[in-house]
Design a protein around this motif. Structure first.
Motif, PDB file in Angstrom:
ATOM      1  N   LYS A 146       0.821  -1.211   0.000  1.00 47.57           N
ATOM      2  CA  LYS A 146       0.000   0.000   0.000  1.00 47.57           C
ATOM      3  C   LYS A 146       0.855   1.262   0.000  1.00 47.57           C
ATOM      4  N   VAL A 147       1.986   1.221   0.716  1.00 49.75           N
ATOM      5  CA  VAL A 147       2.905   2.367   0.684  1.00 49.75           C
ATOM      6  C   VAL A 147       3.486   2.520  -0.712  1.00 49.75           C
ATOM      7  N   LYS A 148       3.882   1.412  -1.290  1.00 53.52           N
ATOM      8  CA  LYS A 148       4.436   1.438  -2.653  1.00 53.52           C
ATOM      9  C   LYS A 148       3.453   2.082  -3.619  1.00 53.52           C
ATOM     10  N   GLU A 149       2.223   1.636  -3.605  1.00 45.05           N
ATOM     11  CA  GLU A 149       1.203   2.170  -4.502  1.00 45.05           C
ATOM     12  C   GLU A 149       0.894   3.636  -4.214  1.00 45.05           C
ATOM     13  N   GLY A 150       0.793   3.968  -2.929  1.00 45.60           N
ATOM     14  CA  GLY A 150       0.505   5.349  -2.556  1.00 45.60           C
ATOM     15  C   GLY A 150       1.623   6.300  -2.905  1.00 45.60           C
ATOM     16  N   ALA A 151       2.849   5.884  -2.666  1.00 42.14           N
ATOM     17  CA  ALA A 151       4.001   6.739  -2.988  1.00 42.14           C
ATOM     18  C   ALA A 151       4.105   6.956  -4.489  1.00 42.14           C
ATOM     19  N   LEU A 152       3.860   5.909  -5.271  1.00 40.07           N
ATOM     20  CA  LEU A 152       3.911   6.057  -6.726  1.00 40.07           C
ATOM     21  C   LEU A 152       2.829   7.012  -7.218  1.00 40.07           C
ATOM     22  N   ALA A 153       1.648   6.935  -6.635  1.00 40.21           N
ATOM     23  CA  ALA A 153       0.578   7.866  -7.002  1.00 40.21           C
ATOM     24  C   ALA A 153       0.965   9.300  -6.662  1.00 40.21           C
ATOM     25  N   LEU A 154       1.644   9.485  -5.538  1.00 44.11           N
ATOM     26  CA  LEU A 154       2.060  10.834  -5.136  1.00 44.11           C
ATOM     27  C   LEU A 154       3.142  11.401  -6.050  1.00 44.11           C
ATOM     28  N   VAL A 155       3.955  10.542  -6.645  1.00 45.38           N
ATOM     29  CA  VAL A 155       4.987  11.017  -7.576  1.00 45.38           C
ATOM     30  C   VAL A 155       4.338  11.842  -8.680  1.00 45.38           C
ATOM     31  N   SER A 156       3.238  11.377  -9.214  1.00 45.56           N
ATOM     32  CA  SER A 156       2.597  12.099 -10.318  1.00 45.56           C
ATOM     33  C   SER A 156       1.655  13.202  -9.855  1.00 45.56           C
ATOM     34  N   SER A 157       1.140  13.107  -8.648  1.00 43.00           N
ATOM     35  CA  SER A 157       0.194  14.126  -8.196  1.00 43.00           C
ATOM     36  C   SER A 157       0.851  15.294  -7.456  1.00 43.00           C
ATOM     37  N   ASP A 158       2.083  15.110  -7.009  1.00 47.28           N
ATOM     38  CA  ASP A 158       2.807  16.170  -6.293  1.00 47.28           C
ATOM     39  C   ASP A 158       4.250  16.178  -6.793  1.00 47.28           C
TER      40      ASP A 158
END
Length: 109
Positions: free
Chosen positions: A22-34
């Motif tokens: 879940k951290v992996k997925e969340g961090a990857l999503a944050l790369v593109s959103s922030d």
């Protein structure tokens, strides 16, 4: 989801590959959103990804899993504190500290 939410969710979950996934997925999503903090998120993504790859099909001792979770959580918290200052130098310093600390650690992920 923002980084603070990701930290809180990770902290509340039981240690193990599911929480790291879940951290992996969340961090990857944050790369593109922030994109302003993309490098910091990618660093956390890499640690979580490594943990999942290394341990997803293994029985892990609960103490080991808790140690790994504590280490990653400390890195995430360190970055969160650096983000509060909004100074790029503080963020770079935090990332450098994390990389150096990881190099001196047992490199469990």
């Amino acid at each position: 989801m923002n980084f603070n939410d990701l930290i809180q969710r990770f902290a509340a979950q039981a240690p193990g590959t599911d929480s790291f996934l879940k951290v992996k997925e969340g961090a990857l999503a944050l790369v593109s959103s922030d994109s302003r903090h993309a490098a910091a998120y990618f660093l956390i993504y890499g640690f979580a990804r490594s943990y999942v790859i290394l341990y997803e099909d293994q029985g892990i001792d609960p103490a080991f899993a808790e140690t790994a979770k504590s280490q990653l959580l400390s890195y995430m918290t360190r970055l969160q504190e650096a983000f509060k200052s909004d100074a790029p130098a503080d963020i770079v310093d935090a990332m450098n500290w994390i990389v150096l600390d990881y190099g001196l650690s047992g490199k469990i992920f």
